[in-house]
Design a protein around this motif. Structure first.
Motif, PDB file in Angstrom:
ATOM      1  N   HIS A 180      22.847 120.633  40.981  1.00 36.05           N
ATOM      2  CA  HIS A 180      21.838 119.736  40.742  1.00 36.05           C
ATOM      3  C   HIS A 180      21.641 118.345  40.281  1.00 36.05           C
ATOM      4  O   HIS A 180      21.341 117.501  41.041  1.00 36.05           O
ATOM      5  N   ILE A 181      22.863 118.322  39.223  1.00 31.72           N
ATOM      6  CA  ILE A 181      22.683 116.795  39.287  1.00 31.72           C
ATOM      7  C   ILE A 181      23.440 116.209  40.078  1.00 31.72           C
ATOM      8  O   ILE A 181      23.474 114.517  40.298  1.00 31.72           O
ATOM      9  N   MET A 182      25.142 116.639  40.395  1.00 32.04           N
ATOM     10  CA  MET A 182      25.662 115.765  41.507  1.00 32.04           C
ATOM     11  C   MET A 182      24.935 115.706  42.295  1.00 32.04           C
ATOM     12  O   MET A 182      25.163 114.482  43.013  1.00 32.04           O
ATOM     13  N   TRP A 183      23.863 116.534  42.607  1.00 32.67           N
ATOM     14  CA  TRP A 183      23.695 116.493  44.245  1.00 32.67           C
ATOM     15  C   TRP A 183      22.504 115.023  44.336  1.00 32.67           C
ATOM     16  O   TRP A 183      22.869 114.320  45.492  1.00 32.67           O
ATOM     17  N   SER A 184      21.581 115.380  43.296  1.00 35.46           N
ATOM     18  CA  SER A 184      20.936 114.505  43.193  1.00 35.46           C
ATOM     19  C   SER A 184      21.409 112.841  42.765  1.00 35.46           C
ATOM     20  O   SER A 184      20.800 111.754  43.510  1.00 35.46           O
ATOM     21  N   SER A 185      22.359 113.125  42.704  1.00 31.02           N
ATOM     22  CA  SER A 185      22.659 110.965  42.380  1.00 31.02           C
ATOM     23  C   SER A 185      24.536 111.185  43.509  1.00 31.02           C
ATOM     24  O   SER A 185      23.928 109.983  44.128  1.00 31.02           O
ATOM     25  N   ALA A 220      29.747 113.388  34.784  1.00 35.88           N
ATOM     26  CA  ALA A 220      29.998 113.015  33.662  1.00 35.88           C
ATOM     27  C   ALA A 220      28.821 114.073  33.125  1.00 35.88           C
ATOM     28  O   ALA A 220      29.922 115.103  32.251  1.00 35.88           O
ATOM     29  N   LEU A 221      27.990 113.626  33.098  1.00 35.95           N
ATOM     30  CA  LEU A 221      27.235 114.654  32.219  1.00 35.95           C
ATOM     31  C   LEU A 221      27.622 116.321  32.613  1.00 35.95           C
ATOM     32  O   LEU A 221      27.160 117.340  31.819  1.00 35.95           O
ATOM     33  N   ALA A 222      27.112 115.608  34.333  1.00 35.86           N
ATOM     34  CA  ALA A 222      27.084 117.695  35.211  1.00 35.86           C
ATOM     35  C   ALA A 222      28.311 117.933  34.332  1.00 35.86           C
ATOM     36  O   ALA A 222      28.373 119.336  33.897  1.00 35.86           O
ATOM     37  N   SER A 223      29.454 117.662  34.209  1.00 37.76           N
ATOM     38  CA  SER A 223      30.510 117.908  33.779  1.00 37.76           C
ATOM     39  C   SER A 223      30.781 118.705  32.114  1.00 37.76           C
ATOM     40  O   SER A 223      31.276 119.607  32.482  1.00 37.76           O
ATOM     41  N   ALA A 224      30.134 117.514  31.852  1.00 41.40           N
ATOM     42  CA  ALA A 224      29.747 118.111  30.052  1.00 41.40           C
ATOM     43  C   ALA A 224      29.161 119.632  29.718  1.00 41.40           C
ATOM     44  O   ALA A 224      29.465 120.346  28.993  1.00 41.40           O
ATOM     45  N   LEU A 225      28.013 119.610  31.375  1.00 37.53           N
ATOM     46  CA  LEU A 225      26.878 120.208  30.980  1.00 37.53           C
ATOM     47  C   LEU A 225      28.158 122.041  31.484  1.00 37.53           C
ATOM     48  O   LEU A 225      28.233 123.359  31.188  1.00 37.53           O
ATOM     49  N   GLY A 226      29.098 122.014  32.304  1.00 39.33           N
ATOM     50  CA  GLY A 226      29.740 122.467  33.300  1.00 39.33           C
ATOM     51  C   GLY A 226      30.707 123.616  31.742  1.00 39.33           C
ATOM     52  O   GLY A 226      30.540 124.496  31.636  1.00 39.33           O
ATOM     53  N   ILE A 257      18.889 127.833  47.158  1.00 37.42           N
ATOM     54  CA  ILE A 257      18.000 128.538  47.521  1.00 37.42           C
ATOM     55  C   ILE A 257      16.837 127.740  46.479  1.00 37.42           C
ATOM     56  O   ILE A 257      15.595 128.611  46.641  1.00 37.42           O
ATOM     57  N   GLY A 258      17.068 127.816  45.273  1.00 35.29           N
ATOM     58  CA  GLY A 258      16.090 127.475  44.246  1.00 35.29           C
ATOM     59  C   GLY A 258      15.573 125.899  44.709  1.00 35.29           C
ATOM     60  O   GLY A 258      14.727 125.622  44.597  1.00 35.29           O
ATOM     61  N   GLY A 259      15.940 124.994  45.691  1.00 35.97           N
ATOM     62  CA  GLY A 259      15.994 123.588  46.241  1.00 35.97           C
ATOM     63  C   GLY A 259      17.075 122.566  45.157  1.00 35.97           C
ATOM     64  O   GLY A 259      16.483 123.055  44.036  1.00 35.97           O
ATOM     65  N   ILE A 260      17.819 122.239  45.302  1.00 40.39           N
ATOM     66  CA  ILE A 260      18.934 121.720  45.267  1.00 40.39           C
ATOM     67  C   ILE A 260      18.274 119.963  44.481  1.00 40.39           C
ATOM     68  O   ILE A 260      18.734 119.642  43.164  1.00 40.39           O
ATOM     69  N   THR A 261      16.784 120.103  44.981  1.00 31.85           N
ATOM     70  CA  THR A 261      16.742 118.757  44.501  1.00 31.85           C
ATOM     71  C   THR A 261      15.874 118.790  43.599  1.00 31.85           C
ATOM     72  O   THR A 261      14.864 117.556  42.763  1.00 31.85           O
ATOM     73  N   SER A 262      15.313 120.456  42.751  1.00 34.81           N
ATOM     74  CA  SER A 262      14.714 120.262  41.415  1.00 34.81           C
ATOM     75  C   SER A 262      14.875 120.968  40.524  1.00 34.81           C
ATOM     76  O   SER A 262      15.824 122.131  40.741  1.00 34.81           O
ATOM     77  N   ALA A 263      15.191 120.846  39.747  1.00 39.25           N
ATOM     78  CA  ALA A 263      16.330 121.346  38.028  1.00 39.25           C
ATOM     79  C   ALA A 263      14.805 122.261  37.522  1.00 39.25           C
ATOM     80  O   ALA A 263      15.941 123.445  37.554  1.00 39.25           O
TER      81      ALA A 263
END
Lengths: 397, 291, 609
Positions: free
Chosen positions: B26-31, B194-200, B231-237
């Motif tokens: 989600h984070i990667m896609w949004s940006s 960076a954030l997505a990878s840190a969380l990953g 399926i969750g809707g990648i634009t919504s966390a």
């Protein structure tokens, strides 16, 4: 120059480059080349299996070549990657048999790959010696002549062995089965059932699990409900660990007896939870080693970056491959030729004192005895505090 | 009853894993309107490196920090090398293939260096299961969905309260417009990866005690996490986390009441059906065509 | 993309056929021949995938699933019923094609990366079913004992089988080539580049995508069948997600959208594993590295990059625009003389986005043969109204009648087929296609030759193609672009792009032409030309509805002007009537504060017409 002729020129060049690329390799001859091929997992999650075969085979080939080779020729060992996919194994057989034109081949880790290779092996008529994959039907396949040989365990014999040990520990003869949903597990399932029938009983339930499953509580809850006292397990370490943890979650501690897929690092993964899980093996590098084994262990430390005995993953594979190469070399010597047909005939005449056991003879002409390692050589070991030891050295029963 | 509860708890644990992976997507896609297709391997990196650092005698907290640090560097480099040069193309093939390629390389390298065997990552969370009405569950398994929800809450706060967070939201809403009003879109993308990878990396460390660390642990997690994000809707966390938890629970109930064999077929059929009914995912924002 | 082979070349076919017949004799051993057979099988699947990815712009990461369906169908029928190669092929292709239709269905609503997930899910489901449906597929153990292939009852040995596969691959290549250079191929590329423009030209996008999915699925199915008889063994392991990636890579590596690219890509990807074996445990790392390198160094693939290189060296000097005589439109496309009746009638049309009402109960009648203008300040809802009547948006309420037929609920491609054509505010050209191809796309629905005669290059196809090429060239001459016919549309100057959009719209033989801000961004001279063009169109009998800010132009050419403000119709009448309407003046100057001086749009009063 029209646009089309540019494309045509590119295409023509590509196709002809391909045609030229194939202009190498020898034509099929009566005498095969002094090489022994192997198709096994070189990459992917079972890469350690391919490595164990390579270590055993290369050490044997080096010993033989140091003593002058076979019939004056140095042997070569060629390994190709099947990554656990049977169709790639089939390709590899053809490459070894048709292009490299090797005298014989070993076979790898996955039973599904070994099963798939039966057809092309009989088309090409090349001796195959399996060194890990234990599926019964790899060897007992109804063909005559049968080019499939094995220096490894046989699931049918292993099933009898495990079922007998399980029944000894189950007061009411209630045995449950947990097997992995793969060619190996599915192939062994009927063998376990048959072994139970032979003992006059049947399983109370049988459950499957997939690779990478992280929770097995549903299956185990069903088996407990069915009244199982012991579990005969067929699978690998990673999933074995999940079985142990799921058992802990549902608070159940039946007798656990498993095939050699759990002989890798189950104890490391599950820690004390794996204590007294009983595992069958053909060979163990743990504890004090015989002089011959010690010498091989030293070589592995030098050449293959092995640091401790625990680092020898799938140790049975190393020993099996080492013995298999020596048996093939002796067969070539007896045949007096690199003719594949003659080598096939000579396989039945080999006697060899190997690492795993004394093969006397290695093979006989019955389908059942295309397996060299007899059940009498099977060993029952137990995980205890992270180590896989002979049961007698643990407090387990 | 206790069986159903057992499936529910086990499903919550597994669903939490999918949710953690999906948040990264989600984070990667949004940006960037692109993702690291091999995000599952970022989890692998976090888990495997932590064990490697522990092997070298580094204390657990430091090992975790170091691993997450490496994951961040990996994310930044990946965005620069594999995403940015291919982000302009409308067809999404470019970044899909480059990130898959990097995933293959990472997995292959880890198999060689770390070994093909799975290894345990010790954690007090898996020492003993706690028993709830006859159903057993490890603390760690409950921790995972809890952390997933916590991350969504914190992410929401971050995106509302801070300058950088608001910039992320602006870029997610409209890259071009965000650029026009002076937001450095490339910096935001870099930060997001960076954030997505840190969380990953963190997710990998959290799940390793439950599923074990291995070179190949990322592949299936990545695919399922991505499917769940979509399926969750990648634009919504919150959407991807809810979808992740639901997917995990559904899987376990299929396991328990239908059969283990049917799990993937049922799960992925569900993915297709949901997408047919909700082309933007369950909680996704509809994108309007403008001419 | 634009540099694809245009002409069927018999010499190439003969050369390829000779090579195929000779290879069994050149090949060093049976293994090598099998490898080349495998190469050709991969080429078939890659050629099919090229139709989907390269032409239609849809990414499939589930192609291995379709390959599996073909393979299992053939294997099951061969081992259980002794079915031979040809019936096996028919069954395998039919079943794979049927799944292709199923897979295409989501594309009606699902796009881009979402579609990729649908295809991934499909691939995993097929793999899972192959693993779990033990009684049919043999699960992990797979299906062995596949009999030798037979053709018309005759058994084929390795050599003969190679020739059969070789001939099939050649056919697949020619199908791909002919498809590419046909109205179907053009329609596929058009939908990939601008879905909305394709619809506005009467192309049924869902049908074209379904066609692409079916073609690629049948190719994958055929490849699966051939694979079964080559390897005589299948199991789920070779139908995984990684294999779908590999197939996609073949297309990208060779050059997606090129005729030969898939073949080159398949060749490399067949031989690569053979050589990578030398890397031992590092081989998958090397594979990943290579994949990465290709994406960086050759993003257009090998053939694509070479074509770009060659074509840039061969690029000719730009042609000079000659002053050509404008041909008569009626000589090129069918035009209907105006009869003065209502061409378009909108009653109470409303369109809302969420809570925002963009168009509010607008009534509008456009009389045939007239030039009708729609004006209003920015955000007045003009474009939304245009989109509603052309079927891009659906009106939330109200009714629209076009040529006496109720059309409120019709899609834009259906409206286009009725004779409603349009241009776009921000030009929506098929930028990667040539100017001529852009116009040819619009003739898609006029072709009488069907898919089969197109692929086989039958005379009916040749006739159609010749006829519509001439018509398209004539239309280009009509708007003054014939010198640029073979130029890529994206290379045209902006003014020329606007003219091309009009030429393209005219190919539909429209009864009503909607022009959405046609003068925006044009120079003074270009506007003069535009005015002449629009007048000629109206004189030829085409009704025009024009949305424009350029007031001089409106005043000069409009027969009738309608003014919208905040989605509501505030005035309607002749140009001079609305010019003095107080409500209109209020709308343009009214409560808005522009600071000093009149707003730029205030040209409303300085009309020179």
């Amino acid at each position: 120059m029209s646009k089309f002729s540019i494309s045509a020129a590119i295409g023509g060049a590509a196709v002809f480059a391909t045609a030229i690329a194939i202009g190498t390799g020898p034509v099929n001859a009566a005498e095969a080349n002094p090489c022994i091929g192997n198709s096994g997992p070189v990459t992917g999650p079972a890469a350690f299996g391919g490595k164990s075969i390579r270590m055993g085979a290369e050490m044997a080939v080096d010993e033989i070549n140091a003593a002058g080779g076979v019939l004056g020729k140095k042997l070569k060992f060629l390994q190709y990657d099947a990554r656990g996919a049977p169709p790639r194994g089939v390709d590899n057989v053809r490459r070894i048999g048709l292009k490299d034109n090797c005298v014989a081949m070993l076979g790898g880790y996955h039973s599904t790959v070994a099963l798939a290779m039966r057809d092309p092996i009989h088309e090409i008529k090349i001796v195959y010696v399996g060194v890990i994959a234990a599926n019964t039907k790899v060897i007992e396949n109804g063909r005559n002549p049968n080019y499939m040989f094995r220096v490894s365990a046989k699931d049918r014999w292993v099933s009898k062995f495990l079922v007998a040990e399980a029944l000894k520990r189950s007061p009411n003869n209630k045995v449950g089965i947990m097997y992995e949903n793969t060619g190996w597990g599915k192939g062994a399932y009927p063998n376990i059932q048959a072994a139970l029938r032979e003992q006059g009983t049947k399983e109370v339930g049988a459950e499957t699990f997939n690779w990478r499953d992280t929770d097995m509580t549903p299956q185990l809850i069903r088996l407990r409900k069915a009244g199982a006292e012991s579990l005969v397990m067929w699978g690998l370490d990673r999933e074995g660990n999940q079985i142990m943890r799921s058992l802990q979650k549902i608070g159940w501690n039946p007798v656990k007896i498993g095939a050699w897929g759990f002989a890798g690092n189950l104890g490391e993964l599950a820690g004390k939870l794996a204590n007294c899980a009983l595992i069958m093996q053909t060979y163990s590098w743990m504890g004090k080693l015989e002089p011959q084994a010690q010498k091989l262990y030293d070589t592995m430390k030098k050449r293959y970056g092995v640091k401790s005995q625990k680092d020898i993953r799938m140790g049975s594979g190393v020993a099996d491959a080492y013995d298999a190469i020596h048996i093939i070399a002796k067969a070539i010597g007896i045949a007096g030729s690199y003719d594949r047909q003659k080598v096939y005939e000579a396989m039945f005449k080999v006697k060899h004192k190997g690492l795993v056991m004394n093969y006397d003879p290695a093979f006989e002409r019955t389908e059942e005895r295309h397996d060299a390692i007899l059940p009498s050589a099977y060993k029952l070991t137990a995980w205890y505090n992270g180590e896989l030891l002979p049961v007698s050295q643990t407090p387990c029963k | 009853m206790s069986a159903a509860l057992q499936y529910f708890l086990a499903g919550l644990g597994i669903g939490g894993i999918y949710a953690l992976v999906a948040i990264g997507f989600h984070i990667m896609w949004s940006s960037a309107k692109a993702v690291n297709f091999a995000h599952g391997d970022t989890l692998m990196l976090g888990a495997v490196l932590t064990i490697v650092f522990l092997d070298h005698g580094i204390a657990m907290p430091l090992a975790i920090l170091l691993s997450i640090g490496v994951a961040i560097v990996f994310g930044v480099l990946l965005e620069r090398v594999a995403i940015r040069p291919f982000a302009d193309h409308a067809a999404s093939i470019g970044w899909m293939l480059t990130t898959i390629a990097i995933g293959i390389m990472l997995e292959s390298y880890a198999t060689i260096e770390f070994g093909a065997f799975a290894r345990p990552l010790p954690s007090p969370g898996v020492d003993k299961p706690i028993i709830i009405f006859g159903a057993g569950v490890f603390i760690q398994e409950l921790l995972i969905p809890f952390v997933a929800v916590l991350i969504v809450v914190l992410l929401g706060l971050f995106q509302r309260r801070t300058q950088l967070g608001r910039a992320m939201r602006a870029v997610a809403f409209n890259r071009v417009a965000a650029g026009i009003v002076g937001i450095n879109v490339l910096h935001v993308a870099m930060f997001s990866f960076a954030l997505a990878s840190a969380l990953g990396g963190l997710a990998g460390i959290l799940v390793a005690p439950v599923i074990q660390a291995s070179a190949t642990m990322g592949l299936l997690l990545g695919i399922k996490g991505f499917a769940v994000a979509i399926i969750g809707g990648i634009t919504s966390a919150p959407g991807v986390v809810i979808a992740g938890l639901l997917y995990g629970i559904i899987e376990k109930f299929v396991d328990g009441y239908i059969s283990t064999a049917a799990r993937e077929a049922v799960g992925f059929s569900l993915v297709i059906v949901v997408l047919m009914l909700f082309p933007q995912g369950l909680f996704g924002r509809r994108e309007l065509v403008k001419v | 993309m634009s540099r694809i082979a245009r002409h069927f070349n018999p010499a190439f076919v003969v050369a390829a056929a000779i090579l195929i017949l000779a290879l069994p004799h050149i090949a060093a051993n049976e293994y090598e021949l099998r490898l080349i057979t495998l190469l050709l099988i991969y080429a078939i699947i890659a050629l099919g995938l090229n139709v989907l990815v390269g032409l239609t712009g849809l990414v499939s990461l589930g192609q291995a699933g379709l390959y599996a369906i073909g393979a299992y169908t053939a294997a099951i029928f061969a081992t259980r019923l002794g079915v031979g190669l040809v019936p096996g092929l028919i069954l395998g292709m039919a079943l794979a094609g049927a799944f292709g239709v199923l897979l295409a269905y989501p594309t009606v609503r699902v796009r881009g990366v979402y579609l990729a997930v649908v295809t991934i899910a499909f691939g995993i489901i097929v793999e899972n079913v192959a693993i779990e449906w033990d009684s049919l597929t043999g699960s992990w153990v797979g299906i062995s004992n596949v009999p030798a292939p037979t053709l018309l009852g005759l058994p084929l040995d390795t050599n003969a089988y190679f020739i059969v596969v070789g001939a099939s691959a050649l056919i697949a290549f020619l199908v791909n080539l002919n498809l590419m250079n046909s109205r179907f191929g053009r329609a596929m590329r058009a939908t990939a580049q601008s879905e909305i423009a394709s619809r506005s030209l009467g192309i049924n996008v869902a049908a074209i995508r379904t066609l692409a999915f079916v073609v690629s699925a049948m190719a994958a199915g055929a490849a699966g069948v051939f694979y079964v008889y080559l390897n005589k063994y299948i199991s789920p392991d070779i139908f995984s997600f990684a294999d779908s990636v590999r197939f996609l890579l073949m297309v990208i590596l060779g050059g997606s959208g090129t005729a030969l690219g898939p073949v080159v890509g398949a060749s490399i990807m067949t031989y690569l594993p053979e050589y990578l074996q030398a890397f031992g445990p590092w081989q998958s790392f090397a594979y990943g590295l290579l994949l990465l390198a290709v994406m960086f160094i050759l993003p257009r693939g090998i053939v694509g990059s070479i074509e770009v290189l060659v074509s840039s060296r061969m690029a000719e000097a730009r042609p000079e625009t000659g002053h050509e005589e404008r041909p008569r439109l009626a000589d090129i496309v069918a035009v209907n003389p105006a009869d003065g009746s209502a061409c378009l009638d909108a009653r109470g049309v409303s369109v809302a986005f969420g809570g925002l009402v963009a168009v509010d109960k607008v009534d509008e009648t456009v009389d045939s043969g007239k030039i009708h203008a729609l004006i209003g300040p920015n955000g007045a809802g003009k474009s939304t109204f245009l989109n509603a009547i052309s079927g891009v948006y659906r009106a939330d309420s109200g009714s629209i009648t076009f040529l006496g037929q109720e059309t409120t609920r019709l899609n834009s491609h259906q409206l286009a087929r009725l004779g409603l054509a349009r241009t776009f505010q921000n030009t929506e050209l098929f930028s990667e296609m040539t100017v001529l191809e852009n116009v040819l796309v619009a003739f898609h629905k006029e072709y009488r030759s069907n898919f089969f005669s197109t692929i086989c290059r039958l005379p009916s196809f040749q006739r159609d193609e010749r006829h519509f090429r001439q018509a398209a060239m004539a239309l280009l001459a009509y708007v003054g672009l014939s010198a640029y016919a073979h130029e890529k549309a994206e290379n045209l100057a902006f003014g020329h792009q606007r003219q091309l959009e009009i030429a393209r719209a005219l190919a539909l033989s429209p009864r009503l032409l909607l022009l959405d801000e046609p003068a925006a961004g044009l120079t003074h001279t270009e506007i003069e030309n535009l005015i002449a063009l629009v007048r000629d169109l109206a004189a030829s009998g085409i009704t025009i509805l024009i949305v424009e800010h350029h007031v001089e132009l409106i005043m000069e050419i409009s027969d009738h002007v309608t003014v919208l403000d905040y989605g509501e119709l505030i005035a309607s009448g002749s140009a001079s009537e609305v010019q003095t309407d107080p409500k209109v003046i209020e709308a343009y100057f009214g409560s808005q504060t522009f600071g000093d001086g009149p707003a730029p749009a205030a040209g409303i009063e300085s009309g020179e017409g």
